[in-house]
Design a protein around this motif. Sequence first.
Motif, PDB file in Angstrom:
ATOM      1  N   HIS A  53      -3.859  11.835 -13.293  1.00  0.00           N
ATOM      2  CA  HIS A  53      -2.919  12.342 -12.439  1.00  0.00           C
ATOM      3  C   HIS A  53      -2.336  11.583 -11.404  1.00  0.00           C
ATOM      4  O   HIS A  53      -3.042  10.927 -10.693  1.00  0.00           O
ATOM      5  N   TRP A  54      -1.136  11.508 -11.224  1.00  0.00           N
ATOM      6  CA  TRP A  54      -0.432  10.847 -10.066  1.00  0.00           C
ATOM      7  C   TRP A  54       0.433  11.758  -9.417  1.00  0.00           C
ATOM      8  O   TRP A  54       1.416  12.206  -9.934  1.00  0.00           O
ATOM      9  N   ALA A  59       3.696   2.143  -9.723  1.00  0.00           N
ATOM     10  CA  ALA A  59       4.247   0.813  -9.293  1.00  0.00           C
ATOM     11  C   ALA A  59       4.347   0.698  -7.855  1.00  0.00           C
ATOM     12  O   ALA A  59       4.192  -0.332  -7.517  1.00  0.00           O
ATOM     13  N   MET A  60       4.936   1.857  -7.390  1.00  0.00           N
ATOM     14  CA  MET A  60       4.973   1.750  -5.880  1.00  0.00           C
ATOM     15  C   MET A  60       3.627   1.505  -5.054  1.00  0.00           C
ATOM     16  O   MET A  60       3.648   0.558  -4.255  1.00  0.00           O
ATOM     17  N   VAL A  61       2.810   2.140  -5.457  1.00  0.00           N
ATOM     18  CA  VAL A  61       1.511   1.950  -4.902  1.00  0.00           C
ATOM     19  C   VAL A  61       0.919   0.784  -5.115  1.00  0.00           C
ATOM     20  O   VAL A  61       0.363  -0.052  -4.247  1.00  0.00           O
ATOM     21  N   ALA A 115      -2.475   9.035  -3.968  1.00  0.00           N
ATOM     22  CA  ALA A 115      -1.883   8.749  -5.247  1.00  0.00           C
ATOM     23  C   ALA A 115      -2.429   9.448  -6.462  1.00  0.00           C
ATOM     24  O   ALA A 115      -1.612  10.015  -7.432  1.00  0.00           O
ATOM     25  N   HIS A 116      -3.539  10.099  -6.355  1.00  0.00           N
ATOM     26  CA  HIS A 116      -4.189  10.745  -7.430  1.00  0.00           C
ATOM     27  C   HIS A 116      -4.696  12.144  -7.221  1.00  0.00           C
ATOM     28  O   HIS A 116      -4.972  12.816  -8.152  1.00  0.00           O
ATOM     29  N   GLY A 117      -4.474  12.593  -6.169  1.00  0.00           N
ATOM     30  CA  GLY A 117      -5.383  14.044  -5.535  1.00  0.00           C
ATOM     31  C   GLY A 117      -4.010  14.764  -4.901  1.00  0.00           C
ATOM     32  O   GLY A 117      -3.021  14.441  -4.351  1.00  0.00           O
TER      33      GLY A 117
END
Length: 417
Positions: A53-54, A59-61, A115-117
């Motif tokens: 999950h993004w 690419a930005m992170v 980024a993931h949550g």
Amino acid sequence: MSGRTTRPQPWRWARLLETPQRLCFAAAALLLAGSGLWWCLALLAAQQGWPLHWQLPPAMVHGLLMTLGPMPLFFAGFMFTAVPRWLDLPTPPARSLLEPLLAQLCGWAALLLAAHGGSPSLGRALGAIGLAAVAWGWSGMLWRFAALLRASEAADRTHARALLGAGSVGALCLWASSAALLVGEFALLRALNLVALWGFIGASFAAALHRMLPVFAAACPGWSERQPLWGLWAWLGLCAVEASTALWTWPPLALALALLEAAAGTGVLLLAWRWARVQTLGLRLIAMLWTGWCWLGLALLLSAASAWLPLGRAPLHAYALGFLGTSLLAMASRVSSTQAGRSVAADDATWGLFWVLQLVALARIGAALAPTLLLSAAIGWAGIALAFLLRHGRWWGLPRAGSGRPPLTSCSLPTPT
């Protein structure tokens, strides 16, 4: 007289607080390895079709972490250990940097969580808070460094002032990135990342290498004690132009920028050729620095050629992985070896990492034409970062080799007699 064997000293966390270099380099290497492993797993998941999950653009992170994550902490270790010697000042206590350093580490952890949550809006808010924490930590370090400059009465403070100026650009980019992420201006974030890559990271390398290259090469005959300052101003000017065009582009100027990059790249490679004629490239450390310099010339030529050819991100990674990565490996290894009391900076292990890094840089550049090389480059980079952390991390927690004296505050080579 009975012989007594000396027991090996145990690794201790407290020794990280003996010098700013140990503390900051340990944090930087930890962040470098962690971000490298994270990106490697992210690419592997994408290739294998695993659900990941993004809430923020990957690419930005990745760009934020690679540009503004470990590099400022490596700079801090250098700025508060080697630069005080330039300023005729004592080394400040490492403990004074602990609070802003932890703020930066916690800020990057918050960005990865964002980024993931959660949801996209929560991700932007949490990521913005994380970047604000990083900006606050780096600004605090800059404030302490500015105090050193104010306290110094050294005649030559040019390079230290250049480091402060470049660091200020980085702080502004971090604060602006936090605001841009909060409102979801991802295009502005990408532009700010390029501004920081040249105006902060590139300018900091320019100041440090312009001052240190004659010192690193002091073991070889035929090299003057100091380089002329026009070289520093020309290098900083190039960084300023590249940073400015990241924020503002005008099509009629694209050709002028390409011609400038072509001229600068050619000049860099001509200087590299002259350097090879007067230096002993058989010395590994000198060869590593020379290779990094050649990467800078190649990156500029590739960037110029990209005005006519579809090179993708090849010029960017020739600059970031080739020039910045190779130069960082050489200088960080030299500083760490000196602080640890070891006489050889570029030993077999460091030399091996150097050659793996060259292959990784070539693979990442080649990925512009063959995307299948992207994962291989990421795996190689993660391996280099992890090997650097495990190797040098052991040194940072041990006493200085060869004596009970405290770690040195200089990273220079002895001048030959």
